[in-house]
Design a protein around this motif. Structure first.
Motif, mmCIF file in Angstrom:
data_model
loop_
_atom_site.group_PDB
_atom_site.id
_atom_site.type_symbol
_atom_site.label_atom_id
_atom_site.label_comp_id
_atom_site.label_asym_id
_atom_site.label_seq_id
_atom_site.Cartn_x
_atom_site.Cartn_y
_atom_site.Cartn_z
ATOM 1 N N PRO A 91 0.811 -1.226 0.000
ATOM 2 C CA PRO A 91 0.000 0.000 0.000
ATOM 3 C C PRO A 91 0.844 1.275 0.000
ATOM 4 C CG PRO A 91 -0.852 -1.566 1.602
ATOM 5 C CD PRO A 91 0.461 -2.094 1.130
ATOM 6 N N ILE A 92 1.976 1.253 0.697
ATOM 7 C CA ILE A 92 2.848 2.429 0.745
ATOM 8 C C ILE A 92 3.421 2.719 -0.633
ATOM 9 C CG2 ILE A 92 4.910 3.423 1.789
ATOM 10 C CD1 ILE A 92 2.630 3.072 3.729
ATOM 11 N N VAL A 93 3.856 1.671 -1.322
ATOM 12 C CA VAL A 93 4.412 1.849 -2.666
ATOM 13 C C VAL A 93 3.362 2.437 -3.604
ATOM 14 C CG1 VAL A 93 5.388 0.655 -4.663
ATOM 15 C CG2 VAL A 93 6.062 -0.027 -2.350
ATOM 16 N N VAL A 94 2.150 1.910 -3.536
ATOM 17 C CA VAL A 94 1.065 2.390 -4.398
ATOM 18 C C VAL A 94 0.776 3.861 -4.117
ATOM 19 C CG1 VAL A 94 -1.390 2.157 -4.918
ATOM 20 C CG2 VAL A 94 0.034 0.111 -4.679
ATOM 21 N N VAL A 95 0.672 4.215 -2.840
ATOM 22 C CA VAL A 95 0.368 5.595 -2.464
ATOM 23 C C VAL A 95 1.473 6.549 -2.920
ATOM 24 C CG1 VAL A 95 0.116 7.163 -0.496
ATOM 25 C CG2 VAL A 95 -1.128 5.003 -0.532
ATOM 26 N N VAL A 96 2.709 6.179 -2.724
ATOM 27 C CA VAL A 96 3.840 7.042 -3.111
ATOM 28 C C VAL A 96 3.867 7.249 -4.623
ATOM 29 C CG1 VAL A 96 6.352 7.178 -3.219
ATOM 30 C CG2 VAL A 96 5.244 6.480 -1.101
ATOM 31 N N LEU A 97 3.623 6.189 -5.378
ATOM 32 C CA LEU A 97 3.623 6.316 -6.838
ATOM 33 C C LEU A 97 2.545 7.280 -7.311
ATOM 34 C CD1 LEU A 97 4.199 2.605 -7.969
ATOM 35 C CD2 LEU A 97 5.833 4.502 -8.060
ATOM 36 N N VAL A 98 1.372 7.202 -6.695
ATOM 37 C CA VAL A 98 0.292 8.110 -7.073
ATOM 38 C C VAL A 98 0.608 9.534 -6.634
ATOM 39 C CG1 VAL A 98 -2.142 8.682 -6.673
ATOM 40 C CG2 VAL A 98 -1.460 6.309 -7.072
ATOM 41 N N TYR A 99 1.135 9.694 -5.428
ATOM 42 C CA TYR A 99 1.432 11.028 -4.903
ATOM 43 C C TYR A 99 2.504 11.729 -5.728
ATOM 44 C CZ TYR A 99 2.428 14.735 -1.559
ATOM 45 O OH TYR A 99 2.601 15.959 -0.962
ATOM 46 N N MET A 100 3.465 10.965 -6.227
ATOM 47 C CA MET A 100 4.542 11.536 -7.034
ATOM 48 C C MET A 100 4.116 11.759 -8.480
ATOM 49 S SD MET A 100 7.822 9.370 -5.603
ATOM 50 C CE MET A 100 8.946 10.201 -6.746
ATOM 51 N N GLY A 101 2.925 11.290 -8.815
ATOM 52 C CA GLY A 101 2.442 11.486 -10.171
ATOM 53 C C GLY A 101 3.012 10.515 -11.180
ATOM 54 N N VAL A 102 3.649 9.438 -10.708
ATOM 55 C CA VAL A 102 4.231 8.446 -11.612
ATOM 56 C C VAL A 102 3.136 7.653 -12.325
ATOM 57 C CG1 VAL A 102 5.716 6.395 -11.747
ATOM 58 C CG2 VAL A 102 6.292 8.267 -10.187
ATOM 59 N N VAL A 103 2.055 7.374 -11.602
ATOM 60 C CA VAL A 103 0.952 6.596 -12.157
ATOM 61 C C VAL A 103 -0.357 7.105 -11.560
ATOM 62 C CG1 VAL A 103 1.026 4.820 -10.374
ATOM 63 C CG2 VAL A 103 0.163 4.229 -12.638
ATOM 64 N N THR A 104 -1.447 6.868 -12.251
ATOM 65 C CA THR A 104 -2.756 7.294 -11.762
ATOM 66 C C THR A 104 -3.488 6.118 -11.126
ATOM 67 O OG1 THR A 104 -3.855 6.821 -13.872
ATOM 68 C CG2 THR A 104 -2.917 9.025 -13.577
ATOM 69 N N VAL A 105 -4.497 6.441 -10.345
ATOM 70 C CA VAL A 105 -5.303 5.397 -9.711
ATOM 71 C C VAL A 105 -5.990 4.546 -10.777
ATOM 72 C CG1 VAL A 105 -7.286 4.962 -8.210
ATOM 73 C CG2 VAL A 105 -5.667 6.786 -7.635
#
Length: 245
Positions: free
Chosen positions: A172-186
């Protein structure tokens, strides 16, 4: 202050932070060695497999100094985990001055949550997975064989499993960080759900023993935690959008 002086001051601060983290580890390690001691700590770790072995059966130590070194090694690992919050705080204190205000607000919950999730993964592995897996494996032992695992091999196996489950619970942390950094969308994460499920079972097949039960115990949490990460990422994504606006 010149660039060289600034660089040196950062190196000095980094050294001090590392020394504080090391000192915290040493204090916890000495405390654990004094009480409850390396032996009782290993006995606690051995409970799952001892409960699965035939009554009266104990593990063995094939090396000359193994009965001493293995419990001490385990105690050092426990001391590292217990002193991890201090280590993470020192890392946070070192990088915090270079972060924006919104990044600081995000970093603290991530550090706290990642630590809790890693410990939760270890606890799940020890208290739920091991007992069932060891009982399942020992049921296949021929009647002519008395299982007597070596304590060093057992420790290495346990640490590998702890690392696998601890990192798994960080999904979950990896998913949240990726979204927060704008690397990937939900939306992209939701579309990749099928690939994640396949990858979860592949990873489980690689890092766990060759039995179906162990693989399911690792693969299923990966899939569930991925969904939890998507839900959390939706909330984080909204906050990120508000900041950008």
């Amino acid at each position: 202050m010149s660039t060289q002086e600034n660089f040196v001051s950062h190196l000095v601060e980094l050294r001090d932070r590392l020394l504080r983290a090391l000192l915290g580890f040493i204090v916890v390690f000495i405390g654990l060695m004094a009480y409850p001691g390396a032996g009782p700590i290993f006995d606690l770790l051995a409970q799952p497999i001892q409960g699965a072995l035939p009554e009266g059966t104990k593990m063995i130590a094939t090396g000359v100094i193994t009965p001493f070194m293995v419990p001490v090694k385990l105690t050092a690992m426990v001391a590292f985990v217990l002193s991890l919050p201090l280590t993470l705080y020192q890392a946070w204190a070192f990088v915090a001055p270079g972060l924006y205000q919104h990044e600081k607000k995000m970093a603290i919950p991530i550090i706290f949550s990642s630590t809790l999730l890693f410990l939760a993964g270890i606890a799940f592995c020890h208290f739920i997975v091991f007992g069932k897996v060891f009982a399942f494996i020992n049921e296949f032992a021929p009647a002519s064989i008395t299982p007597a695992p070596d304590i060093e091999a057992y420790l290495n196996f346990v640490l590998t499993m702890f690392m696998a489950f601890g990192l798994t619970f960080e999904v979950p942390i990896v998913v949240v960080v990726l979204v927060y950094m704008g690397v990937v969308t939900v939306e992209k994460l939701a579309e990749a759900r099928g690939y994640v499920i396949v990858a979860a079972f592949v990873i489980a097949a690689i890092v766990t023993p060759p039995d179906v039960l162990s693989q399911l115990f690792l693969a299923i949490p990966i899939c569930v935690l991925y969904e939890v990460g998507i839900i959390a990422a939706k909330m984080v994504g909204k906050k990120r959008q508000e900041i950008l606006e």
